[in-house]
Design a protein around this motif. Structure first.
Motif, PDB file in Angstrom:
ATOM      1  N   CYS A   1      -6.693  12.114   0.427  1.00  6.24           N
ATOM      2  CA  CYS A   1      -6.037  11.570  -0.741  1.00  6.24           C
ATOM      3  C   CYS A   1      -6.348  10.042  -0.812  1.00  6.24           C
ATOM      4  O   CYS A   1      -5.952   9.116   0.235  1.00  6.24           O
ATOM      5  N   ASP A   2      -7.005   9.660  -1.841  1.00  9.31           N
ATOM      6  CA  ASP A   2      -7.432   8.208  -1.895  1.00  9.31           C
ATOM      7  C   ASP A   2      -6.761   7.581  -3.009  1.00  9.31           C
ATOM      8  O   ASP A   2      -6.722   7.980  -4.215  1.00  9.31           O
ATOM      9  N   SER A   3      -6.274   6.154  -2.906  1.00  8.74           N
ATOM     10  CA  SER A   3      -5.662   5.564  -3.918  1.00  8.74           C
ATOM     11  C   SER A   3      -6.541   4.433  -4.427  1.00  8.74           C
ATOM     12  O   SER A   3      -7.231   3.593  -3.581  1.00  8.74           O
TER      13      SER A   3
ATOM     14  N   SER B   1       0.811  -1.050   0.135  1.00 13.49           N
ATOM     15  CA  SER B   1      -0.064  -0.074   0.050  1.00 13.49           C
ATOM     16  C   SER B   1       0.929   1.125   0.005  1.00 13.49           C
ATOM     17  O   SER B   1       1.691   1.404   0.858  1.00 13.49           O
ATOM     18  N   TRP B   2       0.306   2.379  -0.769  1.00 11.60           N
ATOM     19  CA  TRP B   2       1.109   3.548  -0.821  1.00 11.60           C
ATOM     20  C   TRP B   2       0.729   4.168   0.336  1.00 11.60           C
ATOM     21  O   TRP B   2      -0.450   3.869   1.038  1.00 11.60           O
ATOM     22  N   PRO B   3       1.821   5.348   0.791  1.00  8.30           N
ATOM     23  CA  PRO B   3       1.380   6.037   1.909  1.00  8.30           C
ATOM     24  C   PRO B   3       0.405   7.324   1.725  1.00  8.30           C
ATOM     25  O   PRO B   3       1.027   8.267   1.808  1.00  8.30           O
ATOM     26  N   PHE B   4      -0.716   7.042   1.163  1.00  3.18           N
ATOM     27  CA  PHE B   4      -1.640   8.108   0.980  1.00  3.18           C
ATOM     28  C   PHE B   4      -2.904   7.961   1.899  1.00  3.18           C
ATOM     29  O   PHE B   4      -3.391   6.885   2.044  1.00  3.18           O
ATOM     30  N   ASP B   5      -3.220   9.178   2.376  1.00  2.00           N
ATOM     31  CA  ASP B   5      -4.463   9.113   3.338  1.00  2.00           C
ATOM     32  C   ASP B   5      -4.867  10.626   3.207  1.00  2.00           C
ATOM     33  O   ASP B   5      -5.849  10.947   2.577  1.00  2.00           O
TER      34      ASP B   5
END
Length: 286
Positions: free
Chosen positions: A244-246, A224-228
């Motif tokens: 910030c949604d992936s 998982s990418w560090p996006f929130d």
């Protein structure tokens, strides 16, 4: 290599697109149909002279990396990309390597989300595609050399640019997201052990960044990418805090990143202002 047919395919693809199709400002006084050669060069990360020579049928033999970049810049579908590779005398990318091709269905999604900053990332962290509002929020990715259009490369090797936004975070957040970013690249390395570009990226980061090398040696992987939620310091509008949604695209192992704000908030108002301003600066000469 069929230089004549390759030149025709590239020219047709370029003239069939508009700047809006690829997330670039339209500008005024356009004298040519479709994209300018300069715009294709920016998107693909090659020189304008290189594009000119290819379109005139006198260019060198393009590498697979350049062909992938041209196909992506020109929004080619899988069949058109395969034709491009064959005309250049190269085999299309094989299974087992990171997919850099943004499929038309994903591109349509990007086009429909024109009121929210949106980007498409490869499994390596390459910024493959973006819309005009993403450029307005973060800075125009087409001005960054192609090999540097990678969020992990930018995190560890990028240099501050006053014209571009930065993500605001304290030391604890920086340490946590650094470790998460390295963990995602480690997971990518495990999934694509035969991808030379992955190996080159890791090698360069370990060689040039002590922080990356330390985290790499510490081990650990994550998919998982560090996006929130991101606090972004914009050079003209100041701080904008956005969700910030992936969204993962399993068929290509790519990630669609979408920034948004709750309606009625100052951050939502800032996004609305960005839609009007685009990439132009609000600063004035003093």
């Amino acid at each position: 290599m069929d230089r004549t047919e390759l030149a025709q395919v590239l020219t047709r693809a370029r003239t069939a697109l508009t700047p809006q199709d690829v997330g670039l400002p339209a500008g005024s006084r356009r004298r040519v149909a479709g994209l300018r050669r300069e715009e294709v060069a920016q998107l693909a990360g090659v020189s304008v002279d290189y594009v000119v020579r290819l379109e005139q049928g006198r260019g060198p033999h393009p590498s697979a990396q350049v062909l992938s970049a041209l196909a992506r810049a020109l929004r080619m579908d899988d069949d058109a990309r395969a034709e491009l590779f064959h005309l250049a005398g190269s085999a299309p990318p094989m299974p087992g390597t990171v997919d850099e091709h943004v499929r038309p269905s994903v591109q349509r999604l990007l086009d429909r989300l024109d009121d929210l900053p949106t980007m498409v990332l490869s499994a390596r962290g390459d910024i493959l595609a973006w819309n005009s509002l993403a450029s307005a929020l973060l800075g125009d990715w087409s001005l960054i050399p192609r090999r540097e259009r990678n969020i992990i490369w930018q995190r560890f090797l990028g240099t501050p640019d006053p014209r571009r936004s930065t993500v605001a975070m304290d030391d604890d957040e920086r340490r946590a997201t650094d470790a998460q970013a390295v963990a995602t690249l480690r997971a990518t390395t495990a999934r694509y052990p035969r991808d030379p570009a992955v190996q080159e990226l890791v090698s360069e980061l370990r060689r040039r960044s002590e922080r990356f090398d330390e985290l790499w040696r510490a081990g650990g992987s994550s998919t998982s990418w560090p996006f929130d939620r991101k606090a972004i310091d914009h050079p003209s509008l100041g701080r904008i805090t956005l969700d910030c949604d992936s969204l993962h695209v399993p068929s290509s192992d790519q990630t669609v990143i979408v920034y948004s704000a709750e309606p009625g908030t100052p951050d939502s108002d800032a996004l609305a202002l960005l839609r009007v301003l685009g990439t132009q600066s609000m600063t004035t000469a003093g």
